[in-house]
Write a protein that holds these residues in place. Structure first.
Motif, mmCIF file in Angstrom:
data_model
loop_
_atom_site.group_PDB
_atom_site.id
_atom_site.type_symbol
_atom_site.label_atom_id
_atom_site.label_comp_id
_atom_site.label_asym_id
_atom_site.label_seq_id
_atom_site.Cartn_x
_atom_site.Cartn_y
_atom_site.Cartn_z
ATOM 1 N N ASP A 15 23.003 -13.569 15.312
ATOM 2 C CA ASP A 15 22.871 -14.601 14.283
ATOM 3 C C ASP A 15 23.021 -15.987 14.890
ATOM 4 O O ASP A 15 23.826 -16.172 15.817
ATOM 5 N N TYR A 54 24.693 -18.503 13.881
ATOM 6 C CA TYR A 54 26.051 -19.083 13.843
ATOM 7 C C TYR A 54 26.859 -18.723 15.087
ATOM 8 O O TYR A 54 27.840 -19.385 15.433
ATOM 9 N N MET A 81 25.046 -9.703 5.285
ATOM 10 C CA MET A 81 25.530 -11.083 5.273
ATOM 11 C C MET A 81 24.397 -12.095 5.023
ATOM 12 O O MET A 81 24.576 -13.045 4.256
ATOM 13 N N THR A 82 23.247 -11.866 5.649
ATOM 14 C CA THR A 82 22.182 -12.870 5.491
ATOM 15 C C THR A 82 21.580 -12.827 4.082
ATOM 16 O O THR A 82 21.282 -13.876 3.505
ATOM 17 N N LYS A 100 3.928 -15.924 10.764
ATOM 18 C CA LYS A 100 5.037 -16.018 9.808
ATOM 19 C C LYS A 100 4.550 -16.550 8.460
ATOM 20 O O LYS A 100 5.009 -16.113 7.400
ATOM 21 N N TYR A 155 5.307 -25.481 10.328
ATOM 22 C CA TYR A 155 5.869 -26.830 10.563
ATOM 23 C C TYR A 155 5.514 -27.375 11.941
ATOM 24 O O TYR A 155 5.721 -28.548 12.223
ATOM 25 N N ASN A 203 17.839 -24.430 6.048
ATOM 26 C CA ASN A 203 18.282 -23.539 7.133
ATOM 27 C C ASN A 203 18.179 -24.213 8.488
ATOM 28 O O ASN A 203 18.609 -23.656 9.492
ATOM 29 N N CYS A 255 22.729 -24.879 3.999
ATOM 30 C CA CYS A 255 23.075 -23.549 4.518
ATOM 31 C C CYS A 255 23.208 -23.569 6.035
ATOM 32 O O CYS A 255 24.148 -23.018 6.596
ATOM 33 N N GLY A 256 22.246 -24.171 6.719
ATOM 34 C CA GLY A 256 22.283 -24.165 8.183
ATOM 35 C C GLY A 256 21.448 -25.278 8.770
ATOM 36 O O GLY A 256 20.695 -25.959 8.063
ATOM 37 N N LEU A 287 27.218 -24.570 1.810
ATOM 38 C CA LEU A 287 27.311 -23.136 1.516
ATOM 39 C C LEU A 287 28.019 -22.433 2.665
ATOM 40 O O LEU A 287 27.650 -22.620 3.827
ATOM 41 N N VAL A 313 29.036 -18.510 3.345
ATOM 42 C CA VAL A 313 28.953 -17.174 2.727
ATOM 43 C C VAL A 313 30.325 -16.508 2.653
ATOM 44 O O VAL A 313 30.597 -15.716 1.745
ATOM 45 N N PHE A 343 16.421 -18.752 18.850
ATOM 46 C CA PHE A 343 16.201 -20.200 19.010
ATOM 47 C C PHE A 343 14.783 -20.512 19.456
ATOM 48 O O PHE A 343 14.410 -21.662 19.575
ATOM 49 N N ASN A 384 11.830 -13.878 16.065
ATOM 50 C CA ASN A 384 12.007 -12.885 15.000
ATOM 51 C C ASN A 384 11.210 -13.229 13.752
ATOM 52 O O ASN A 384 11.068 -14.394 13.384
HETATM 53 N N1 LIG Z 1 26.215 -21.139 5.633
HETATM 54 C C1 LIG Z 1 26.307 -19.843 5.817
HETATM 55 O O1 LIG Z 1 27.228 -19.173 5.353
HETATM 56 C C2 LIG Z 1 25.222 -19.177 6.632
HETATM 57 C C3 LIG Z 1 25.154 -17.787 6.749
HETATM 58 C C4 LIG Z 1 24.104 -17.225 7.479
HETATM 59 C C5 LIG Z 1 23.177 -18.052 8.100
HETATM 60 N N2 LIG Z 1 23.305 -19.394 7.980
HETATM 61 C C6 LIG Z 1 22.327 -20.300 8.599
HETATM 62 O O2 LIG Z 1 21.078 -20.035 8.008
HETATM 63 C C7 LIG Z 1 20.042 -20.320 8.940
HETATM 64 C C8 LIG Z 1 19.143 -19.099 9.078
HETATM 65 O O3 LIG Z 1 19.896 -18.039 9.635
HETATM 66 P P1 LIG Z 1 19.221 -16.623 9.837
HETATM 67 O O4 LIG Z 1 20.297 -15.679 10.208
HETATM 68 O O5 LIG Z 1 18.363 -16.320 8.684
HETATM 69 O O6 LIG Z 1 18.318 -16.851 11.114
HETATM 70 P P2 LIG Z 1 16.761 -16.588 11.214
HETATM 71 O O7 LIG Z 1 16.096 -17.571 10.320
HETATM 72 O O8 LIG Z 1 16.497 -15.155 10.994
HETATM 73 O O9 LIG Z 1 16.431 -16.899 12.733
HETATM 74 C C9 LIG Z 1 16.398 -18.171 13.226
HETATM 75 C C10 LIG Z 1 15.013 -18.844 13.002
HETATM 76 O O10 LIG Z 1 15.200 -20.243 13.057
HETATM 77 C C11 LIG Z 1 13.986 -20.843 13.421
HETATM 78 N N3 LIG Z 1 14.232 -21.922 14.391
HETATM 79 C C12 LIG Z 1 14.769 -21.796 15.621
HETATM 80 N N4 LIG Z 1 14.848 -23.006 16.219
HETATM 81 C C13 LIG Z 1 14.326 -23.911 15.336
HETATM 82 C C14 LIG Z 1 14.113 -25.315 15.348
HETATM 83 N N5 LIG Z 1 14.459 -26.071 16.410
HETATM 84 N N6 LIG Z 1 13.532 -25.893 14.260
HETATM 85 C C15 LIG Z 1 13.180 -25.164 13.194
HETATM 86 N N7 LIG Z 1 13.365 -23.818 13.109
HETATM 87 C C16 LIG Z 1 13.930 -23.211 14.170
HETATM 88 C C17 LIG Z 1 13.095 -19.770 14.042
HETATM 89 O O11 LIG Z 1 11.987 -19.547 13.170
HETATM 90 P P3 LIG Z 1 10.631 -20.429 13.273
HETATM 91 O O12 LIG Z 1 9.658 -19.593 14.038
HETATM 92 O O13 LIG Z 1 10.264 -20.634 11.863
HETATM 93 O O14 LIG Z 1 10.980 -21.698 14.020
HETATM 94 C C18 LIG Z 1 14.002 -18.535 14.083
HETATM 95 O O15 LIG Z 1 13.294 -17.349 13.859
HETATM 96 C C19 LIG Z 1 20.725 -20.723 10.227
HETATM 97 O O16 LIG Z 1 20.803 -22.117 10.298
HETATM 98 C C20 LIG Z 1 22.114 -20.129 10.082
HETATM 99 O O17 LIG Z 1 23.075 -20.787 10.842
HETATM 100 C C21 LIG Z 1 24.305 -19.973 7.265
#
Ligand SMILES: NC(=O)c1ccc[n+]([C@@H]2O[C@H](COP(=O)([O-])OP(=O)(O)OC[C@H]3O[C@@H](n4cnc5c(N)ncnc54)[C@H](OP(=O)(O)O)[C@@H]3O)[C@@H](O)[C@H]2O)c1
Length: 334
Positions: A49, A51, A130-131, A183, A199, A222, A244-245, A275, A277, A321, A325
């Motif tokens: 993940d 985080y 979790m996600t 995607k 984007y 995100n 969220c992120g 947010l 979680v 990153f 995925n």
């Molecule tokens: N607040 C909370 O409780 C919580 C809980 C879980 C996750 N989160 C956050 O939610 C977000 C998504 O998490 P996830 O687990 O679902 O991950 P995810 O979206 O499955 O994987 C990360 C994705 O981020 C994109 N990415 C990577 N580098 C980037 C950049 N420089 N600019 C734009 N997009 C980029 C990529 O997709 P592209 O091909 O589209 O670039 C990558 O596939 C993260 O920021 C994470 O930290 C927060």
């Protein structure tokens, strides 16, 4: 009594900027025989993940940092191999935060039993884990309503793809951004997004204005950075942001200044809600009931990208990153 061999990934050094494989080591270990009130578990799948990047840094945050020389932690789904604790028997499926290792010994309080009737079990790391719960909680946080337009960045990832599907089920118009045409097609054709764009082919704000000329009501962030700035411009009066992120910023060596147009919060009376979680764990049963029912009815899909073997776990993590995925990134261990 025999010992159980296992492999685990340890933190070798703390990264500066983008992490590399050199920040991790793969180590062999042997687990001692279990004692009373202990359970031996073999992980079937583990989660990587975004985080976790924060936990590689030293210093206090909302979760403790990973320790140098120690195995990393994270979500995992495993199978009980041996139990000397009431309530667990061999073959039971359990989730835990003992990821990044093949086998582990835990006390019952650190294990959460899940039904094997739901397959694949890795769904408990994604749509029903979790996600998925992050997506569900985010929509609750801003009390999303039917007829609203929501923009989701990082839309094709684990959180984003479930957030979009749930927003559709709540009667919203859903716009998503993601980093490739593959995607974009996934969002349109499999997740039911009304609009999706890449984007990377042009400025986010230009593409957003084209697709939502009258603006958006809600932004599910995100990514941070350019996407957040575009959303601040596009949001209508009294719009809401789910913070969220911010994955676009996680590898920055020095913090960047915030969005140049933050003053939109004032002029448009926007609300931005953070947010976490972890704050929603007391509502996990409600989440599992609602989203579990959607999943079983085929109304919410769990998409995943699977890599095989603990020796591929670091690559899978680094791949987040680089956008490697679609849906949840999962490492299959057994
Ligand atoms: N607040 C909370 O409780 C919580 C809980 C879980 C996750 N989160 C956050 O939610 C977000 C998504 O998490 P996830 O687990 O679902 O991950 P995810 O979206 O499955 O994987 C990360 C994705 O981020 C994109 N990415 C990577 N580098 C980037 C950049 N420089 N600019 C734009 N997009 C980029 C990529 O997709 P592209 O091909 O589209 O670039 C990558 O596939 C993260 O920021 C994470 O930290 C927060």
């Amino acid at each position: 009594m025999s010992r159980t061999p296992s492999s685990e990934i340890r933190l070798a050094s703390r990264p500066i900027g983008i992490p590399t494989a050199a920040n991790f080591t793969l180590a062999r270990t042997e687990l001692k025989p279990i004692r009373d009130q202990q359970v031996l578990v073999r992980n079937l799948c583990m989660s990587v993940d975004p985080y976790m990047r924060g936990r590689m840094n030293a210093g206090k945050s909302y979760v403790p940092p990973f320790e140098l020389g120690k195995p990393l932690e994270g979500g995992a789904i495993g199978e009980v191999i041996e139990s000397r604790a009431e309530g667990f028997k061999p073959g039971d499926a359990v989730t835990s935060s003992y990821g990044w290792r093949e086998c582990f010994i835990a006390s019952p309080k650190d294990l959460h039993s899940v039904s094997r009737a739901i397959q694949p079990l890795s769904v408990y790391l994604g749509a029903l884990g979790m996600t998925g719960m992050t997506a569900w909680a985010g929509l609750h946080l801003v009390e999303i309503r039917a007829g609203e337009t929501i923009f989701i960045s990082g839309a094709a990832g684990a959180v984003g793809s479930v957030a979009g599907q749930l927003a559709k089920l709540r009667g919203c118009r859903v716009i998503g951004s993601a980093g490739s045409m593959e995607k974009v097609m996934f969002l349109r054709e499999e997740c039911g997004f009304d609009i999706a764009f890449d984007y990377k082919v042009g400025p986010v704000l230009e593409q957003l204005n084209l697709e939502a000329p009258d603006g958006i009501d809600v932004y599910f962030d995100n990514v941070g950075g350019e996407a957040l700035e575009a959303a601040l411009s596009s949001l209508r009066l009294h719009g809401r942001i789910i913070a969220c992120g911010g994955i676009s910023t996680y590898n920055e060596e020095k913090p960047r200044p915030g969005p140049s147009n933050l003053f939109n919060i004032t002029t448009k009376r926007l609300t931005m809600k953070g947010l976490m979680v972890l704050d929603w764990l007391d509502r996990q049963a409600e989440f599992e009931k609602e989203v579990g029912a959607y999943f079983r009815a085929g109304k919410v899909k769990h998409k995943e990208t699977v890599v095989q073997g603990i020796d591929k776990a670091v690559g899978a993590f680094l791949g987040l990153f680089q956008g490697q995925n679609v849906g949840k990134m999962v490492v299959e261990l057994a």
